[in-house]
Design a protein around this motif. Structure first.
Motif, PDB file in Angstrom:
ATOM      1  N   ILE A   9     -10.148  -9.934  27.892  1.00 12.49           N
ATOM      2  CA  ILE A   9      -9.259  -9.044  27.093  1.00 12.49           C
ATOM      3  C   ILE A   9      -8.964  -9.314  25.696  1.00 12.49           C
ATOM      4  CG2 ILE A   9      -7.123  -7.837  27.240  1.00 12.49           C
ATOM      5  CD1 ILE A   9      -7.521  -7.357  30.426  1.00 12.49           C
ATOM      6  N   GLN A  10      -8.654 -10.788  25.846  1.00 12.61           N
ATOM      7  CA  GLN A  10      -7.939 -11.369  24.611  1.00 12.61           C
ATOM      8  C   GLN A  10      -9.247 -11.385  23.466  1.00 12.61           C
ATOM      9  OE1 GLN A  10      -4.792 -11.606  24.278  1.00 12.61           O
ATOM     10  NE2 GLN A  10      -5.002 -11.917  22.381  1.00 12.61           N
ATOM     11  N   GLU A  11     -10.617 -11.802  24.138  1.00  9.29           N
ATOM     12  CA  GLU A  11     -11.394 -11.836  23.240  1.00  9.29           C
ATOM     13  C   GLU A  11     -11.527 -10.465  22.429  1.00  9.29           C
ATOM     14  OE1 GLU A  11     -15.180 -14.218  24.248  1.00  9.29           O
ATOM     15  OE2 GLU A  11     -14.227 -13.957  26.053  1.00  9.29           O
ATOM     16  N   PHE A  12     -11.644  -9.356  23.247  1.00 10.14           N
ATOM     17  CA  PHE A  12     -11.823  -7.954  22.801  1.00 10.14           C
ATOM     18  C   PHE A  12     -10.983  -7.703  21.633  1.00 10.14           C
ATOM     19  CE2 PHE A  12     -14.795  -7.104  26.109  1.00 10.14           C
ATOM     20  CZ  PHE A  12     -15.752  -6.303  25.738  1.00 10.14           C
ATOM     21  N   LYS A  13      -9.210  -7.911  22.101  1.00  7.56           N
ATOM     22  CA  LYS A  13      -8.194  -7.666  21.254  1.00  7.56           C
ATOM     23  C   LYS A  13      -8.537  -8.528  19.762  1.00  7.56           C
ATOM     24  CE  LYS A  13      -4.777  -6.450  24.471  1.00  7.56           C
ATOM     25  NZ  LYS A  13      -3.469  -7.003  25.261  1.00  7.56           N
ATOM     26  N   LEU A  14      -9.146  -9.957  19.764  1.00 10.96           N
ATOM     27  CA  LEU A  14      -9.317 -10.517  18.603  1.00 10.96           C
ATOM     28  C   LEU A  14     -10.297  -9.829  17.691  1.00 10.96           C
ATOM     29  CD1 LEU A  14      -9.048 -14.253  19.616  1.00 10.96           C
ATOM     30  CD2 LEU A  14      -7.739 -13.178  17.998  1.00 10.96           C
ATOM     31  N   ALA A  15     -11.397  -9.452  18.399  1.00 11.62           N
ATOM     32  CA  ALA A  15     -12.497  -8.626  17.783  1.00 11.62           C
ATOM     33  C   ALA A  15     -12.331  -7.393  17.216  1.00 11.62           C
ATOM     34  CB  ALA A  15     -13.740  -8.390  18.838  1.00 11.62           C
ATOM     35  N   LEU A  16     -11.429  -6.711  17.863  1.00 14.10           N
ATOM     36  CA  LEU A  16     -10.718  -5.517  17.337  1.00 14.10           C
ATOM     37  C   LEU A  16      -9.550  -5.339  16.345  1.00 14.10           C
ATOM     38  CD1 LEU A  16     -11.007  -3.431  20.621  1.00 14.10           C
ATOM     39  CD2 LEU A  16     -12.593  -3.131  18.761  1.00 14.10           C
ATOM     40  N   THR A  17      -8.906  -6.687  16.218  1.00 14.13           N
ATOM     41  CA  THR A  17      -8.018  -6.584  15.266  1.00 14.13           C
ATOM     42  C   THR A  17      -8.422  -6.929  13.851  1.00 14.13           C
ATOM     43  OG1 THR A  17      -7.537  -8.690  15.998  1.00 14.13           O
ATOM     44  CG2 THR A  17      -6.129  -6.882  16.917  1.00 14.13           C
ATOM     45  N   GLU A  18      -9.825  -7.534  13.684  1.00  8.58           N
ATOM     46  CA  GLU A  18     -10.305  -8.064  12.363  1.00  8.58           C
ATOM     47  C   GLU A  18     -10.358  -6.601  11.475  1.00  8.58           C
ATOM     48  OE1 GLU A  18     -13.962  -9.949  12.428  1.00  8.58           O
ATOM     49  OE2 GLU A  18     -13.558 -10.999  14.297  1.00  8.58           O
ATOM     50  N   GLU A  19      -9.851  -6.605  10.181  1.00 11.91           N
ATOM     51  CA  GLU A  19      -9.793  -5.638   9.332  1.00 11.91           C
ATOM     52  C   GLU A  19     -11.397  -5.025   9.331  1.00 11.91           C
ATOM     53  OE1 GLU A  19      -8.511  -4.357   4.860  1.00 11.91           O
ATOM     54  OE2 GLU A  19      -7.920  -6.228   5.584  1.00 11.91           O
ATOM     55  N   LYS A  20     -12.155  -6.021   9.156  1.00 11.10           N
ATOM     56  CA  LYS A  20     -13.698  -5.348   9.028  1.00 11.10           C
ATOM     57  C   LYS A  20     -14.263  -5.933  10.593  1.00 11.10           C
ATOM     58  CE  LYS A  20     -15.121  -4.138   4.537  1.00 11.10           C
ATOM     59  NZ  LYS A  20     -15.977  -4.330   3.526  1.00 11.10           N
ATOM     60  N   ILE A  21     -14.493  -5.128  11.560  1.00 14.60           N
ATOM     61  CA  ILE A  21     -14.997  -5.452  12.743  1.00 14.60           C
ATOM     62  C   ILE A  21     -16.499  -6.183  12.847  1.00 14.60           C
ATOM     63  CG2 ILE A  21     -15.744  -4.645  15.213  1.00 14.60           C
ATOM     64  CD1 ILE A  21     -13.333  -2.589  14.843  1.00 14.60           C
ATOM     65  N   ASN A  22     -16.794  -7.127  13.254  1.00 12.66           N
ATOM     66  CA  ASN A  22     -18.076  -7.681  13.197  1.00 12.66           C
ATOM     67  C   ASN A  22     -18.795  -7.104  14.244  1.00 12.66           C
ATOM     68  OD1 ASN A  22     -20.320  -9.337  14.036  1.00 12.66           O
ATOM     69  ND2 ASN A  22     -19.124 -11.268  12.881  1.00 12.66           N
ATOM     70  N   LEU A  23     -19.753  -6.102  14.139  1.00 13.10           N
ATOM     71  CA  LEU A  23     -20.481  -5.452  14.881  1.00 13.10           C
ATOM     72  C   LEU A  23     -21.275  -6.217  16.036  1.00 13.10           C
ATOM     73  CD1 LEU A  23     -21.453  -2.173  13.330  1.00 13.10           C
ATOM     74  CD2 LEU A  23     -19.754  -2.333  14.833  1.00 13.10           C
ATOM     75  N   LYS A  24     -21.826  -7.475  15.505  1.00 12.34           N
ATOM     76  CA  LYS A  24     -22.735  -8.255  16.315  1.00 12.34           C
ATOM     77  C   LYS A  24     -21.829  -9.079  17.155  1.00 12.34           C
ATOM     78  CE  LYS A  24     -26.222 -11.881  15.921  1.00 12.34           C
ATOM     79  NZ  LYS A  24     -25.642 -12.717  16.568  1.00 12.34           N
ATOM     80  N   THR A  25     -20.868  -9.298  17.001  1.00 11.79           N
ATOM     81  CA  THR A  25     -19.918  -9.955  18.099  1.00 11.79           C
ATOM     82  C   THR A  25     -19.278  -8.954  18.880  1.00 11.79           C
ATOM     83  OG1 THR A  25     -18.928 -11.638  16.063  1.00 11.79           O
ATOM     84  CG2 THR A  25     -17.454 -11.269  18.116  1.00 11.79           C
ATOM     85  N   LEU A  26     -18.944  -7.561  18.314  1.00 10.94           N
ATOM     86  CA  LEU A  26     -18.621  -6.659  19.308  1.00 10.94           C
ATOM     87  C   LEU A  26     -19.581  -6.360  20.595  1.00 10.94           C
ATOM     88  CD1 LEU A  26     -15.946  -5.017  20.105  1.00 10.94           C
ATOM     89  CD2 LEU A  26     -17.215  -3.222  18.604  1.00 10.94           C
TER      90      LEU A  26
END
Length: 400
Positions: A9-26
C-alpha cells in the motif's frame, strides 16, 4: 493486514503522490493487483483508463471541466422534447403543426424521442439484471443526482419515462447479433417482474438507475453503436469500484467519472460490438481466432483436440472477449482481473493470453471429455482462483 501488504500500500501511495505519476512504475505495481484501501484502486483505474492525466497539477481544473460537461449532457439528453425550463438555458417548444408525435420526418424530435425509448427499454431491462446475486445495485446511492431528481425541475426522469412507455407496435430487443426477440404487437410490457428490482421512492435512486443513465447518455452520444446488450456488464464493475471508493470526495462524482472511463474503455473495445466489423482485423472474429492461434502455439495437443471435436472459438470466446470475462467470475474476481488488464499497455492482447491460459489450465479435463462435457466446462468455467489464471497468462507472455 500483513506487513508485506502494508508495504505494498505504501508503494502505491508513493507512486500516486508524485506530481507527475510515472506510468511505467504504476503499471508494474497494478499488474499484480491494486489495493482497495484508501481509494487506491479507483484512483489507479482512472489513470490507467487514460481519464486522469499523469500530471496531478492538472487534475483540479480537468475534473471540474469533465464533471460540468457531464452535467451538460444530463441537461441536454435526459429531457422530454417540448418540456424544458427557461432558467436552465432551454426555451419551451410546444408541439406544433411542423413537429408533433406522429410526424414521420426522421429529423423530428418526437421521432428521436420514440427511437430513444426503444434503446432505453433495452438498457432498463439489462441493468435490472446486473449482478442479481449482489444487493449493491438495488441499494440507494448516497449521492442521487439532484439535477434530475429535484422536484422543481420539469425534467422527465428515465425512471418515469420507462414507467410511462408502452410500445404499441412491436417491442424490439437488440442484442450483439442484431435485432432479435421481436414480441407481438399489443403484448403488455411487464416492466417490473417479481425477480427484478423495485424502484425506490421519489428523491432516491438505486445504483442500477445511475448505471442506466450512464448507458443512455453513451448511446445518445454514440449513435453509430448506441447500446448493445453486454455493455451493462462492462460499465458495472467500473461504477461499482468508483461508487464504493472510501474517499467521499471521489465517490460523490462516481457517475461522471464512470461515464468518461467507460467511454475511454469502449473506444478501445467498441469494435467488438459492431457486427459489420466482425470479420475485419479489428473485429471480434479475428480476436477469437487469435485465441486458437495462440493455443496452437502453446499447446498443440489441446488445440488439435478442440479442432477434432469441432469446438469453435466463437462458441465460448465471444463472451469471454467482448465482456472482458465479466460473466465468467464473481465481481471481486472480475475486478482483480481488470487490475491486470488495465495495467497492461496492450490490454486486449493480454486478454487473449488470459483466455489461452484458462484453456491450458483445464487441459486434462478437455482432453478426457467429449463435445458435450467440454462445452459445459467452457460455458461454466470451473476454476475460480483468478490468481492461478493470471500467473499462467503471465508465464505464457514471458515465454512468447
Amino acid at each position: 493486514m500483513s506487513t508485506a501488504y502494508k508495504n505494498r500500500i505504501q508503494e502505491f501511495k508513493l507512486a500516486l503522490t508524485e506530481e507527475k505519476i510515472n506510468l511505467k512504475t504504476l503499471r508494474e505495481l497494478c499488474f499484480n493487483g491494486i489495493p482497495f484501501e484508501g481509494g487506491i484502486r479507483a484512483l489507479c483505474w482512472k489513470v490507467l483508463l487514460n481519464y486522469l492525466p499523469p500530471d496531478q497539477s492538472l487534475w483540479g481544473a480537468f475534473l471540474k471541466k469533465q464533471r460540468e460537461l457531464y452535467s451538460q449532457f444530463l441537461k441536454e439528453m435526459i429531457i422530454q422534447p417540448g418540456i424544458a425550463k427557461a432558467n436552465l438555458g432551454f426555451s419551451r417548444e410546444d408541439v406544433t403543426m411542423e413537429d408533433h408525435p406522429l410526424n414521420p420526418n426522421p429529423d423530428s424530435r418526437w421521432n428521436t424521442y420514440f427511437k430513444d425509448n426503444e434503446i432505453l427499454l433495452q438498457i432498463d431491462k439489462d441493468v435490472r439484471r446486473l449482478y442479481p446475486d449482489m444487493a449493491f445495485f438495488q441499494r440507494p446511492t448516497e449521492y442521487p443526482c439532484r439535477l434530475i431528481l429535484d422536484p422543481q425541475n420539469d425534467y422527465e426522469t428515465l425512471r418515469r419515462r420507462v414507467e410511462q412507455t408502452t410500445l404499441k407496435a412491436q417491442t424490439v430487443n437488440r442484442n450483439r447479433s442484431g435485432v432479435t426477440n421481436v414480441s407481438s404487437p399489443g403484448k403488455p410490457l411487464n416492466l417490473y417482474p417479481s425477480n427484478e428490482y423495485e424502484v425506490l421512492p421519489n428523491g432516491c435512486e438505486a445504483h442500477w438507475e445511475v448505471v442506466e443513465r450512464i448507458l443512455f447518455i453513451y448511446a445518445k452520444l454514440n449513435p453509430g453503436i448506441a447500446y448493445v446488450q453486454g455493455m451493462n456488464e462492462i460499465v458495472g464493475p467500473i461504477y461499482y469500484t468508483f461508487a464504493t471508493d472510501p474517499n467521499s470526495q471521489w465517490k460523490e462524482h462516481a457517475e461522471a467519472d464512470t461515464f468518461f472511463c467507460f467511454t475511454n474503455l469502449m473506444s478501445e473495445n467498441r469494435d467488438n460490438f459492431i457486427k459489420s466489423l466482425d470479420d475485419s482485423q479489428c473485429g471480434i472474429t479475428y480476436k477469437m481466432e487469435s485465441v486458437y492461434s495462440m493455443l496452437k502455439e502453446k499447446d498443440l495437443e489441446l488445440y488439435l483436440k478442440m479442432e477434432e471435436q469441432n469446438i469453435k472459438p466463437q462458441y465460448f470466446t465471444f463472451r469471454w472477449l467482448t465482456l472482458l470475462l465479466s460473466q465468467e467470475f464473481l465481481l471481486p474476481d472480475v475486478i482483480r482481473i481488470w487490475d491486470t488488464l488495465f495495467s497492461d499497455e496492450d490490454r486486449f492482447h493480454f486478454l487473449i493470453l488470459v483466455c489461452c491460459a484458462m484453456l491450458i489450465l483445464i487441459r486434462d479435463k478437455l482432453l478426457a471429455g467429449d463435445f458435450t462435457m467440454n462445452m459445459r466446462l467452457l460455458q461454466d468455467y470451473p476454476i475460480s482462483d483468478v490468481h492461478t489464471i493470471l500467473t499462467k497468462a503471465k508465464e505464457l507472455q514471458d515465454n512468447s
